[in-house]
Scaffold this motif. Structure first.
Motif, mmCIF file in Angstrom:
data_model
loop_
_atom_site.group_PDB
_atom_site.id
_atom_site.type_symbol
_atom_site.label_atom_id
_atom_site.label_comp_id
_atom_site.label_asym_id
_atom_site.label_seq_id
_atom_site.Cartn_x
_atom_site.Cartn_y
_atom_site.Cartn_z
ATOM 1 N N ALA A 1 22.776 -0.968 22.098
ATOM 2 C CA ALA A 1 22.552 0.424 21.693
ATOM 3 C C ALA A 1 23.616 1.352 22.272
ATOM 4 O O ALA A 1 24.060 2.300 21.607
ATOM 5 C CB ALA A 1 21.161 0.874 22.134
ATOM 6 N N ILE A 2 24.050 1.085 23.489
ATOM 7 C CA ILE A 2 25.114 1.889 24.109
ATOM 8 C C ILE A 2 26.430 1.673 23.376
ATOM 9 O O ILE A 2 27.199 2.612 23.157
ATOM 10 C CB ILE A 2 25.254 1.521 25.599
ATOM 11 N N TRP A 3 26.691 0.439 22.988
ATOM 12 C CA TRP A 3 27.947 0.093 22.308
ATOM 13 C C TRP A 3 28.038 0.698 20.915
ATOM 14 O O TRP A 3 29.116 1.051 20.441
ATOM 15 C CB TRP A 3 28.055 -1.430 22.239
ATOM 16 N N LEU A 4 26.888 0.847 20.227
ATOM 17 C CA LEU A 4 26.903 1.390 18.870
ATOM 18 C C LEU A 4 27.458 2.814 18.877
ATOM 19 O O LEU A 4 27.146 3.612 19.753
ATOM 20 C CB LEU A 4 25.485 1.395 18.289
ATOM 21 N N PRO A 5 28.320 3.157 17.903
ATOM 22 C CA PRO A 5 28.922 4.498 17.872
ATOM 23 C C PRO A 5 27.866 5.582 17.665
ATOM 24 O O PRO A 5 27.028 5.473 16.765
ATOM 25 C CB PRO A 5 29.886 4.426 16.677
ATOM 26 N N PRO A 6 27.857 6.618 18.500
ATOM 27 C CA PRO A 6 26.867 7.690 18.357
ATOM 28 C C PRO A 6 27.118 8.524 17.106
ATOM 29 O O PRO A 6 28.272 8.682 16.666
ATOM 30 C CB PRO A 6 27.065 8.521 19.627
ATOM 31 N N ALA A 7 26.056 9.061 16.543
ATOM 32 C CA ALA A 7 26.183 9.947 15.390
ATOM 33 C C ALA A 7 26.862 11.241 15.810
ATOM 34 O O ALA A 7 26.832 11.635 16.983
ATOM 35 C CB ALA A 7 24.798 10.235 14.806
ATOM 36 N N SER A 8 27.470 11.911 14.848
ATOM 37 C CA SER A 8 28.211 13.142 15.139
ATOM 38 C C SER A 8 27.316 14.231 15.715
ATOM 39 O O SER A 8 27.772 15.081 16.478
ATOM 40 C CB SER A 8 28.882 13.656 13.861
ATOM 41 N N PHE A 9 26.026 14.200 15.376
ATOM 42 C CA PHE A 9 25.096 15.226 15.856
ATOM 43 C C PHE A 9 24.413 14.837 17.168
ATOM 44 O O PHE A 9 23.660 15.618 17.719
ATOM 45 C CB PHE A 9 24.020 15.501 14.791
ATOM 46 N N TYR A 10 24.685 13.608 17.653
ATOM 47 C CA TYR A 10 24.022 13.130 18.864
ATOM 48 C C TYR A 10 24.859 13.494 20.086
ATOM 49 O O TYR A 10 26.014 13.082 20.204
ATOM 50 C CB TYR A 10 23.830 11.613 18.796
ATOM 51 N N SER A 11 24.276 14.265 21.001
ATOM 52 C CA SER A 11 25.030 14.766 22.149
ATOM 53 C C SER A 11 24.607 14.132 23.481
ATOM 54 O O SER A 11 25.057 14.557 24.537
ATOM 55 C CB SER A 11 24.858 16.291 22.263
ATOM 56 N N GLY A 12 23.754 13.121 23.416
ATOM 57 C CA GLY A 12 23.234 12.558 24.664
ATOM 58 C C GLY A 12 23.794 11.201 25.029
ATOM 59 O O GLY A 12 23.164 10.475 25.810
ATOM 60 N N GLN A 13 24.986 10.851 24.499
ATOM 61 C CA GLN A 13 25.525 9.524 24.750
ATOM 62 C C GLN A 13 25.768 9.252 26.240
ATOM 63 O O GLN A 13 25.434 8.178 26.745
ATOM 64 C CB GLN A 13 26.833 9.328 23.974
ATOM 65 N N VAL A 14 26.328 10.227 26.927
ATOM 66 C CA VAL A 14 26.626 10.041 28.355
ATOM 67 C C VAL A 14 25.341 9.825 29.138
ATOM 68 O O VAL A 14 25.246 8.906 29.975
ATOM 69 C CB VAL A 14 27.399 11.255 28.917
ATOM 70 N N GLU A 15 24.350 10.662 28.882
ATOM 71 C CA GLU A 15 23.068 10.535 29.580
ATOM 72 C C GLU A 15 22.384 9.216 29.217
ATOM 73 O O GLU A 15 21.774 8.570 30.077
ATOM 74 C CB GLU A 15 22.146 11.701 29.232
ATOM 75 N N PHE A 16 22.498 8.824 27.946
ATOM 76 C CA PHE A 16 21.917 7.565 27.482
ATOM 77 C C PHE A 16 22.520 6.387 28.243
ATOM 78 O O PHE A 16 21.811 5.487 28.691
ATOM 79 C CB PHE A 16 22.177 7.416 25.980
ATOM 80 N N GLU A 17 23.827 6.421 28.407
ATOM 81 C CA GLU A 17 24.508 5.357 29.138
ATOM 82 C C GLU A 17 24.128 5.362 30.612
ATOM 83 O O GLU A 17 23.974 4.297 31.234
ATOM 84 C CB GLU A 17 26.020 5.507 28.993
ATOM 85 N N MET A 18 23.979 6.560 31.178
ATOM 86 C CA MET A 18 23.633 6.649 32.599
ATOM 87 C C MET A 18 22.251 6.071 32.889
ATOM 88 O O MET A 18 22.038 5.421 33.908
ATOM 89 C CB MET A 18 23.698 8.111 33.056
ATOM 90 N N VAL A 19 21.309 6.304 31.969
ATOM 91 C CA VAL A 19 19.936 5.857 32.197
ATOM 92 C C VAL A 19 19.758 4.379 31.849
ATOM 93 O O VAL A 19 19.146 3.617 32.605
ATOM 94 C CB VAL A 19 18.942 6.712 31.372
#
Length: 222
Positions: free
Chosen positions: A96-114
């Motif tokens: 899920a972390i590896w999958l490219p985030p959608a343009s409207f999704y702003s929580g990638q960094v936090e998602f990876e941290m958790v």
């Protein structure tokens, strides 16, 4: 009645009335959640521990119930089920972390941290868990074979001390550098505090463990 209609009737495997599946699911859930919480180092005054310190001991309470009521083989099955589910979850997190985030999704960094669990933390948790839980259940069942139904407190405490020590020592030795523990003093603190806390919490929960074991045995017609 048409025989063909009878043979075509839908059939299902009947469920056996048992609380083992519920305990198994709880066992898996506690371990999986604890692995996520354990990635956070926690410092409370002079005490150094991890974010799972308040939850993980519950897995040993459930493990005690499983071993006391269902035996070593059934408990071992639950331990390996938790192991496999947690490995699957970690792999799913990484995908899920590896999958490219959608343009409207702003929580990638936090998602990876958790959810970007550090591999060394995962290994530490899995190794400590497998060894600790197997020791816990083996010791409990071994004592029960000697004492029978008597001295439940002795096998609960004895298995807890052995299992928690093995679990805590292995986890701390493997995970300490990643959490940020670098000195021998901090490592000793980490091991001792973790072991004492988990053991004392299990001792405090003995009345609950007793009650659950009594209830399960009665419900299962032991």
């Amino acid at each position: 009645m048409n025989p063909t209609a009878v043979s075509a009737k839908a059939r299902f495997i009947p469920l056996q009335k048992s609380y083992y599946p519920i305990l198994l699911a709880s066992f898996v859930a506690v371990f999986l959640i604890s692995n996520i919480l354990a990635t956070k180092g926690v410092e409370i005054g002079p005490l150094i521990t991890d974010g799972a310190f308040f939850l993980f001991p519950i897995s040993y309470v459930i493990g005690d119930v499983l071993a006391e009521c269902y035996g070593f083989t059934a408990t071992r099955r639950a331990i390996w089920t938790s192991f496999v589910v947690t490995v699957l979850a970690v792999l799913a997190f990484y995908v899920a972390i590896w999958l490219p985030p959608a343009s409207f999704y702003s929580g990638q960094v936090e998602f990876e941290m958790v959810l970007g669990l550090v591999p060394q933390i995962v290994v530490a948790s899995l190794v400590g868990y497998i060894v600790g839980q197997l020791l816990n259940s083996y010791v409990l069942v071994a004592i029960k074979k000697r004492t029978g139904e008597k001295s439940l407190w002795a096998r609960l405490l004895g298995s807890t001390v052995v299992g928690e020590f093995g679990d805590t020592l292995l986890f701390c030795l493997i995970a300490a550098p990643v959490i940020g523990i670098t000195t021998a003093g901090e490592l000793g603190n980490f091991v001792v505090v973790g072991f004492l806390w988990k053991t004392l919490l299990e001792i405090a929960l003995l009345p609950l463990t007793y009650a659950v074991i009594r209830w399960v045995k009665k419900a299962e017609g032991y």
